[in-house]
Design an enzyme around this catalytic site. Structure first.
Site, PDB file in Angstrom:
ATOM      1  N   GLU A 143     -12.364   1.949  17.005  1.00 49.44           N
ATOM      2  CA  GLU A 143     -13.129   1.774  16.176  1.00 49.44           C
ATOM      3  C   GLU A 143     -13.965   0.437  16.437  1.00 49.44           C
ATOM      4  OE1 GLU A 143     -11.120  -0.532  12.318  1.00 49.44           O
ATOM      5  OE2 GLU A 143     -10.585   1.215  12.981  1.00 49.44           O
ATOM      6  N   ILE A 181       1.081  -1.559  -0.151  1.00 48.98           N
ATOM      7  CA  ILE A 181      -0.126   0.366   0.309  1.00 48.98           C
ATOM      8  C   ILE A 181       0.858   1.272   0.437  1.00 48.98           C
ATOM      9  CG2 ILE A 181      -1.769   1.315   1.255  1.00 48.98           C
ATOM     10  CD1 ILE A 181      -2.948  -1.177   2.608  1.00 48.98           C
ATOM     11  N   THR A 202      -4.370   5.169   7.255  1.00 50.36           N
ATOM     12  CA  THR A 202      -5.418   4.484   6.398  1.00 50.36           C
ATOM     13  C   THR A 202      -5.230   2.868   6.821  1.00 50.36           C
ATOM     14  OG1 THR A 202      -4.075   4.973   4.375  1.00 50.36           O
ATOM     15  CG2 THR A 202      -6.230   6.057   4.938  1.00 50.36           C
ATOM     16  N   HIS A 231     -13.626   3.660   8.464  1.00 51.70           N
ATOM     17  CA  HIS A 231     -12.851   2.020   7.694  1.00 51.70           C
ATOM     18  C   HIS A 231     -13.055   1.738   6.141  1.00 51.70           C
ATOM     19  CE1 HIS A 231      -9.894  -1.074   9.299  1.00 51.70           C
ATOM     20  NE2 HIS A 231     -10.260  -1.470   8.047  1.00 51.70           N
ATOM     21  N   GLN A 232     -13.079   3.230   5.099  1.00 55.68           N
ATOM     22  CA  GLN A 232     -13.412   2.369   4.203  1.00 55.68           C
ATOM     23  C   GLN A 232     -13.151   2.503   2.727  1.00 55.68           C
ATOM     24  OE1 GLN A 232     -15.300   6.424   3.067  1.00 55.68           O
ATOM     25  NE2 GLN A 232     -15.912   5.830   1.025  1.00 55.68           N
ATOM     26  N   ALA A 233     -11.097   2.734   3.157  1.00 54.04           N
ATOM     27  CA  ALA A 233     -10.247   2.644   2.693  1.00 54.04           C
ATOM     28  C   ALA A 233     -10.537   1.978   1.284  1.00 54.04           C
ATOM     29  CB  ALA A 233      -8.927   2.874   2.912  1.00 54.04           C
ATOM     30  N   PHE A 234     -10.696   0.447   2.015  1.00 52.42           N
ATOM     31  CA  PHE A 234     -10.526  -0.498   0.579  1.00 52.42           C
ATOM     32  C   PHE A 234     -11.457  -1.315  -0.186  1.00 52.42           C
ATOM     33  CE2 PHE A 234     -13.364  -2.407   3.743  1.00 52.42           C
ATOM     34  CZ  PHE A 234     -14.271  -3.300   3.548  1.00 52.42           C
ATOM     35  N   ARG A 238      -4.029   1.557  10.505  1.00 52.47           N
ATOM     36  CA  ARG A 238      -4.750   0.454  11.984  1.00 52.47           C
ATOM     37  C   ARG A 238      -4.751   1.765  13.028  1.00 52.47           C
ATOM     38  NH1 ARG A 238      -6.117  -1.971   9.331  1.00 52.47           N
ATOM     39  NH2 ARG A 238      -6.431  -4.682   9.689  1.00 52.47           N
ATOM     40  N   ASP A 273      -9.089   7.151   8.314  1.00 54.04           N
ATOM     41  CA  ASP A 273     -10.213   6.105   8.432  1.00 54.04           C
ATOM     42  C   ASP A 273      -9.970   5.038   8.891  1.00 54.04           C
ATOM     43  OD1 ASP A 273     -11.942   4.728   5.825  1.00 54.04           O
ATOM     44  OD2 ASP A 273     -10.165   3.242   5.703  1.00 54.04           O
TER      45      ASP A 273
END
Length: 334
Positions: free
Chosen positions: A265, A157, A234, A297-300, A236, A260
């Site tokens: 969370e 990444i 983005t 937690h939308q990045a993936f 942890r 993110d």
């Protein structure tokens, strides 16, 4: 005999993608919306395989119960594995696998989207124009071209992110325990953490969470950074000490924060809490700052990434069942 996989922390899209790609494997699929933890582990009945996500609790206590129930494989449908006690799993004879790489571009592109949004304030401009407010006051940004970007962690990444920011004409500094020669040839310069903290205009975190990286962004490291620093996470949530970042935002040390992920969370993300009173004061405080952007937690979350997650998870499990091994050694954790 058809093997059953029990999925935890599932959303509608998880079910859709796993059912779609199961045609080539023929597993029996069982989906639970709840997180896996010691209170929910008894939902498992007659299954040797469980599939978990980032916020499931797979500690020694849970693993002991899984072993008692005859579970032989824990399949993570993510890259991170800090939520799994690998020592306890090995002791119990349970194999653990993961998806080490699933469209790294998805996460890297989301990190860039957060940078552009925070900088050019497109989210605020969108809301203004919908209210027929066409003023530009308060929307001033800066050129990314020529800025120094620090990347902490240059795995798949971080490497993809480096290529993106190089395309914007940025000077790129990086830190990792091992250097990537490909991005070095492209112009990325590896430096110490201290140098990155002192030199970067933007810092993006792309490293795993472990004992060495937990709360690496804290009062001490923040004090070394430039005033008005932009921080992007983005990776942890535990990489950032939340109380320390709140103080740095209040003191205007941090000029922009995009996250993110969030340390607590598991109590919030992937849920609709719009009718609830959120008891987490830290996340409420963070969201109150005008220069903080939070995504859940939308990045993936791209079609390509979810396809890769489903197919790789099935391949990992199938290989462990048939020959107790996986071709991609990065996917096998014990």
């Amino acid at each position: 005999m058809t093997q059953k996989i029990s999925f935890f922390s599932t959303q509608s899209y998880d079910k859709s993608f796993f059912e779609k790609y199961n045609d080539n494997f023929g597993f029996e699929l069982e989906f639970f919306e709840v997180q896996l933890n010691f209170r929910t582990v008894d939902l498992i009945k007659n299954t040797a395989i469980v599939c978990v996500f980032v916020n499931d609790v797979v500690d020694a206590e849970v693993i002991e119960k899984l072993a008692e129930k005859g579970v032989k494989i824990i399949a993570l449908r993510c890259a991170g594995f800090n939520n799994v006690d690998l020592v306890a799993a090995k002791k119990s004879g349970i194999r653990v696998c993961r998806v080490p790489s699933y469209s790294p571009e998805a996460v890297a592109e989301h990190a860039m989207a957060m940078i552009l949004t925070l900088n050019r304030k497109t989210h605020k401009a969108y809301n203004r124009v919908r209210e027929q407010n066409f003023s530009l006051n308060g929307l001033l940004g800066f050129d990314l071209h020529g800025k120094t970007v620090g990347i902490i962690g240059t795995g798949n990444i971080g490497k993809a992110f480096a290529k993106i920011v190089l395309g914007f004409g940025c000077k790129v500094l990086a830190f990792d325990i091992s250097k990537d020669q490909e991005i070095e040839k492209l112009g990325v310069r590896y430096e110490t953490l201290e140098t990155i903290f002192k030199s970067a205009d933007i810092i993006s975190l792309h490293c795993p969470l472990n004992d060495k990286t937990k709360h690496m962004i804290n009062k001490s490291s923040l004090s070394q950074m430039k005033d008005n620093i932009m921080l992007i996470n983005t990776s942890r949530g535990g990489l950032i000490n939340t109380p320390d970042i709140i103080e740095a935002l209040k003191d205007a040390k941090v000029g922009y924060l995009g996250i993110d992920v969030y340390e607590q969370e598991e109590k919030l993300f992937f849920k609709d809490l719009s009718e609830d009173i959120i008891q987490d004061d830290d996340i409420q405080r963070l969201m109150s700052f005008p220069n903080v952007l939070v995504t859940a937690h939308q990045a993936f979350f791209t079609n390509e990434a979810l396809t890769q997650i489903a197919t790789t998870t099935f391949e990992n499990v199938s290989n462990l069942i048939t020959r107790n091994d996986i071709d991609n050694k990065a996917a096998l954790l014990n």
